[in-house]
Design an enzyme around this catalytic site. Structure first.
Site, PDB file in Angstrom:
ATOM      1  N   CYS A   2      63.710 104.165  47.803  1.00  0.00           N
ATOM      2  CA  CYS A   2      63.776 105.338  48.155  1.00  0.00           C
ATOM      3  C   CYS A   2      63.775 107.089  47.987  1.00  0.00           C
ATOM      4  CB  CYS A   2      66.298 105.356  47.882  1.00  0.00           C
ATOM      5  SG  CYS A   2      66.802 104.046  48.483  1.00  0.00           S
ATOM      6  N   ARG A  27      58.071 106.546  48.970  1.00  0.00           N
ATOM      7  CA  ARG A  27      59.334 105.238  48.240  1.00  0.00           C
ATOM      8  C   ARG A  27      59.980 105.008  49.062  1.00  0.00           C
ATOM      9  NH1 ARG A  27      60.119 107.405  42.971  1.00  0.00           N
ATOM     10  NH2 ARG A  27      62.395 105.855  42.920  1.00  0.00           N
ATOM     11  N   TRP A  75      64.338 102.992  52.011  1.00  0.00           N
ATOM     12  CA  TRP A  75      64.051 101.996  51.311  1.00  0.00           C
ATOM     13  C   TRP A  75      65.662 100.978  51.656  1.00  0.00           C
ATOM     14  CZ3 TRP A  75      63.000  97.744  48.220  1.00  0.00           C
ATOM     15  CH2 TRP A  75      62.622  95.894  48.625  1.00  0.00           C
ATOM     16  N   ASN A 101      69.321 106.663  45.110  1.00  0.00           N
ATOM     17  CA  ASN A 101      68.705 105.411  44.945  1.00  0.00           C
ATOM     18  C   ASN A 101      68.972 104.632  44.423  1.00  0.00           C
ATOM     19  OD1 ASN A 101      66.380 104.014  44.559  1.00  0.00           O
ATOM     20  ND2 ASN A 101      65.249 106.333  43.442  1.00  0.00           N
ATOM     21  N   GLY A 102      69.442 103.126  44.521  1.00  0.00           N
ATOM     22  CA  GLY A 102      69.346 101.929  43.225  1.00  0.00           C
ATOM     23  C   GLY A 102      70.230 101.234  44.175  1.00  0.00           C
ATOM     24  N   GLU A 488      43.049  91.442  44.746  1.00  0.00           N
ATOM     25  CA  GLU A 488      43.378  92.319  44.500  1.00  0.00           C
ATOM     26  C   GLU A 488      42.576  92.796  46.267  1.00  0.00           C
ATOM     27  OE1 GLU A 488      44.769  94.424  43.847  1.00  0.00           O
ATOM     28  OE2 GLU A 488      43.996  95.883  44.966  1.00  0.00           O
ATOM     29  N   LYS A 492      45.336  94.155  49.745  1.00  0.00           N
ATOM     30  CA  LYS A 492      44.243  94.709  50.229  1.00  0.00           C
ATOM     31  C   LYS A 492      45.060  94.344  51.464  1.00  0.00           C
ATOM     32  CE  LYS A 492      45.640  97.322  47.929  1.00  0.00           C
ATOM     33  NZ  LYS A 492      45.692  97.335  46.223  1.00  0.00           N
ATOM     34  N   GLU A 495      48.633  93.161  52.818  1.00  0.00           N
ATOM     35  CA  GLU A 495      49.519  94.568  52.612  1.00  0.00           C
ATOM     36  C   GLU A 495      49.675  95.259  53.885  1.00  0.00           C
ATOM     37  OE1 GLU A 495      50.705  96.523  49.361  1.00  0.00           O
ATOM     38  OE2 GLU A 495      48.118  96.154  48.827  1.00  0.00           O
ATOM     39  N   HIS A 511      38.823  72.646  45.745  1.00  0.00           N
ATOM     40  CA  HIS A 511      39.666  71.706  45.280  1.00  0.00           C
ATOM     41  C   HIS A 511      41.455  72.028  46.307  1.00  0.00           C
ATOM     42  CE1 HIS A 511      38.372  70.257  41.420  1.00  0.00           C
ATOM     43  NE2 HIS A 511      37.841  71.634  41.375  1.00  0.00           N
ATOM     44  N   LYS A 610      56.079 102.150  47.912  1.00  0.00           N
ATOM     45  CA  LYS A 610      55.415 103.022  46.736  1.00  0.00           C
ATOM     46  C   LYS A 610      55.121 102.586  45.000  1.00  0.00           C
ATOM     47  CE  LYS A 610      50.883 104.624  44.789  1.00  0.00           C
ATOM     48  NZ  LYS A 610      50.193 103.336  46.016  1.00  0.00           N
TER      49      LYS A 610
HETATM   50  O1  M6R Z   1      53.413 101.268  40.562  1.00  0.00           O
HETATM   51  P1  M6R Z   1      53.188  99.610  40.004  1.00  0.00           P
HETATM   52  O2  M6R Z   1      51.788  99.496  39.671  1.00  0.00           O
HETATM   53  O3  M6R Z   1      54.211  99.473  38.812  1.00  0.00           O
HETATM   54  O4  M6R Z   1      53.607  98.986  41.154  1.00  0.00           O
HETATM   55  C1  M6R Z   1      53.362  97.652  41.323  1.00  0.00           C
HETATM   56  C2  M6R Z   1      53.313  97.088  42.248  1.00  0.00           C
HETATM   57  O5  M6R Z   1      53.956  97.445  43.418  1.00  0.00           O
HETATM   58  C3  M6R Z   1      51.732  97.652  43.288  1.00  0.00           C
HETATM   59  O6  M6R Z   1      50.578  97.484  42.560  1.00  0.00           O
HETATM   60  C4  M6R Z   1      51.985  96.480  44.814  1.00  0.00           C
HETATM   61  O7  M6R Z   1      51.616  95.578  44.666  1.00  0.00           O
HETATM   62  C5  M6R Z   1      50.984  97.862  46.332  1.00  0.00           C
HETATM   63  N1  M6R Z   1      50.928  97.617  47.238  1.00  0.00           N
HETATM   64  C6  M6R Z   1      49.610  96.959  46.080  1.00  0.00           C
HETATM   65  O8  M6R Z   1      48.856  98.498  46.885  1.00  0.00           O
END
Ligand code: M6R
Length: 615
Positions: A2, A27, A75, A101-102, A488, A492, A495, A511, A610
């Site tokens: 949030c 956020r 969120w 937020n929390g 990675e 990408k 997500e 395997h 984020k």
């Molecule tokens: O802010 P951070 O690097 O600690 O965030 C970690 C993950 O939440 C972040 O990398 C997330 O996996 C991204 N959405 C990846 O693109």
């Protein structure tokens, strides 16, 4: 997660809050709301959906006047995303209004108690419980809002960044923080409150970042006063001068923040090593390492903790540290590390990697490692973030604000910082000759130019994306330094395009995952010249003979893979350990174009945020 925004001063609060919420949508964007004090009353609008929807609702239904207001973008944690669960929340009397937020973990028991005392609740949220607890304290203890907030917060368990004001005393906003970020922008007789500095950067460069368990009463005509929530001790605000500028947080002509951030990588990598990599002098200067060099050189091992993309950068670093500096490295998901009673001693160095510097699991892992006596070093992007402040020392990545939920430049700049550290330690420990060290430094200086070159494959990648945009599954393979890049690439794609994707070390394919391969399955293989090239070529042959579709990322001028693969994307040649900085670029672009073609919300993918400030 949030985002929260607040304003008190001489300007109209509404436009500041709306714009601020839009900047904080990274956020969370399940719902949004705003509450404004117009001089006599509070006007509140909130809705499920994004800030744009809130704008429509607020502008057609409430008075937007007033120089005091708070806003929220959510969120969802407790309670589904709907209008009622959206913030701000009123107390039962309608006098208090709060954003949060929390998570208040013990909200159910507090709620039961408040219900016994006659309170009623319209939402399912923990936040509505908190605002009513504050109201109850105000009534029973006959105290002002600030004191009531303090007493109430001493009764709750959990995490919060809150802003609350009282219709009966509309010259102040009370804010408090534990576990979630909260910054106060200090202007000329005006104050801005926000989860980070982006909502107020065009108004002031001066900001105070609250520490955990601190609260402040932000009052017109007065200086900020900070207090410790637990013992009421006075704390002195450290007013920082911010470096960020407005241009950096806007799209600058790109369709999406993600694309802008992909294209910013040459500049971001350069900024990461600027002033640190002094090739002519043959040194790497990093204050955070220089001041604690012995901690690193005497360490039994380095433990890296992180989540998501940052965890992938940690995996790349494991290869680099072990190969160059010969220091044993373990890489852990922060969320596992914090709950598994890890063996950590004062001989260990823990490196926490985080773009946002606010990830709850990573923060908790840091606290645990500190308790066990480890030296804790942070690699963060956001200056002044909780992780940057919680660690003993650290190095910023200087990538600039990353707004797109999918991390791109954070990844490559994290790898750059970690490479600098590994090289520095390798030199210090005598594991690299002077010539080798120099070769690394001058090649690092070539990387921004080579990333530019890798970005030139964009039109080709768009064509490839069009071929595979309707796939339902996708496999990413890589070996050595490029195994984490495969992970990675898969992250990408899933997500932002919602296509199921898996990353594997190329040799692991036989395997299990090989059973998935048929003519429908695109397999993205990183097959650069250095790093077990021949073995990867064999893996490609294995895929080919099972009719899989191969998209290969190869070194410029490659011939062998070109004959086997359905598509090849070239990247410039570089030192093996630096290849992830180049091979990751086409994978970022591929997921970007596929997501755009599938009409997905690239910058704000569903269910994500984020910065993940909840467990
Ligand atoms: O802010 P951070 O690097 O600690 O965030 C970690 C993950 O939440 C972040 O990398 C997330 O996996 C991204 N959405 C990846 O693109």
């Amino acid at each position: 997660m949030c985002g929260i925004v607040g304003y008190i001063g001489h300007r109209d609060a509404y436009p500041i809050i709306i714009k601020g919420l839009q900047r904080l949508e990274y956020r969370g964007y399940d719902s949004a709301g705003v509450a404004l004090y117009d001089g006599t009353d509070i006007n509140l609008a909130k809705t499920k959906g994004k800030v744009e929807e809130l704008k429509g609702k607020a502008e057609s239904s409430i008075s937007l006047n007033g120089n005091l207001g708070i806003g929220h973008t959510r969120w969802a944690t407790h309670g589904v995303p709907n209008d009622v669960n959206s913030h701000p929340h009123y107390s039962n009397s309608g006098n208090l209004v709060i954003i949060h937020n929390g998570i208040i973990e013990n909200y159910e028991s507090i709620k039961k108690e408040l219900i016994k005392r006659g309170y009623s609740f319209s939402s399912d949220t923990d936040t509505e419980v908190l605002v009513n607890l504050i109201e109850e304290v105000q009534k029973t203890e006959d105290v002002k809002l600030g004191k009531a907030v303090q007493i109430a917060l001493n009764q709750v368990v959990g995490a919060y960044a809150i802003a609350v004001f009282d219709r009966k005393k509309p010259d102040e906003i009370v804010v408090a923080k534990l576990g979630s970020p909260l910054a106060i922008g200090v202007g000329d007789d005006e104050f801005f409150i926000a989860s980070d500095a982006s909502p107020f950067i065009e108004f002031t460069n001066n900001a105070v970042y609250l520490e955990d368990e601190e609260m402040a009463i932000v009052r017109l005509g007065k200086e900020i006063k900070l207090r410790k929530i637990k013992d009421d001790a006075i704390a002195y605000p450290n007013i920082m001068e911010l470096q960020m500028n407005l241009e950096e947080i806007e799209k600058g002509g790109y369709d999406h923040f993600m694309l802008k951030e992909i294209y910013e990588q040459p500049r971001a990598i350069l900024d990461t090593y600027r002033g640190r990599l002094l090739a002519d002098k043959g040194i790497i200067k990093m204050a955070g390492i220089d001041q604690h060099l012995e901690k690193f050189t005497n360490a039994n091992r380095i433990v890296i903790v992180a989540c998501g993309t940052s965890w992938h950068a940690g995996l790349v670093a494991e290869y680099i540290f072990e190969n160059l500096a010969r220091i044993p490295v373990e890489v852990e998901y922060a969320s596992e590390f914090r709950y598994r009673n890890p063996v950590i001693t004062d001989k260990d160095v823990l490196i926490a990697i985080s773009q946002s510097g606010e990830t709850a699991d990573t923060l908790a892992a840091i606290k645990l490692a500190k308790e066990k006596g480890a030296f804790v070093f942070g690699v963060c992007n956001v200056v002044g973030s909780s992780i940057a402040r919680e660690t003993h020392a650290g190095a910023y990545t200087h990538a600039g604000p990353e707004i797109g939920v999918a991390s791109t430049k954070a990844f490559t700049t994290q790898i750059t910082v970690l490479t600098l550290i590994a090289l520095k330690l390798a030199k210090e420990k005598g594991k690299l000759s002077k010539t080798e060290f120099h070769e690394y430094l001058s090649e690092l200086e070539n990387i921004p130019g080579k990333v530019e070159k890798a970005l030139e494959s964009n039109p080709l990648i768009e064509i490839i994306a069009d071929v595979y945009k309707d796939s339902t599954n996708c496999l990413y393979l890589g070996r050595g330094y490029n195994f984490p890049v495969a992970l990675e690439g898969a992250l990408k794609l899933k997500e932002i395009s919602y296509i199921h994707a898996e990353g594997y070390p190329a040799a692991e394919m036989k395997h299990g995952p090989i059973a998935l391969i048929d003519e429908q399955m695109p397999v993205i293989v990183i097959a650069t010249k250095k790093g077990h090239y021949e073995k990867v070529v064999s893996n490609i042959q294995e895929i080919k003979s099972r009719s899989g579709k191969i998209i290969a990322i190869v070194t410029e001028g490659d011939k062998q893979v070109k004959d086997l693969a359905d598509h090849v994307v070239e990247v410039p040649e570089t030192i093996e350990s630096l290849t992830p900085l180049l091979t990751t670029i086409p994978l970022q672009l591929l997921s970007y174009h596929i997501a755009v073609m599938r009409d997905c919300n690239v910058d704000q993918p569903r269910n994500l945020a984020k910065s993940v400030t909840v467990e």
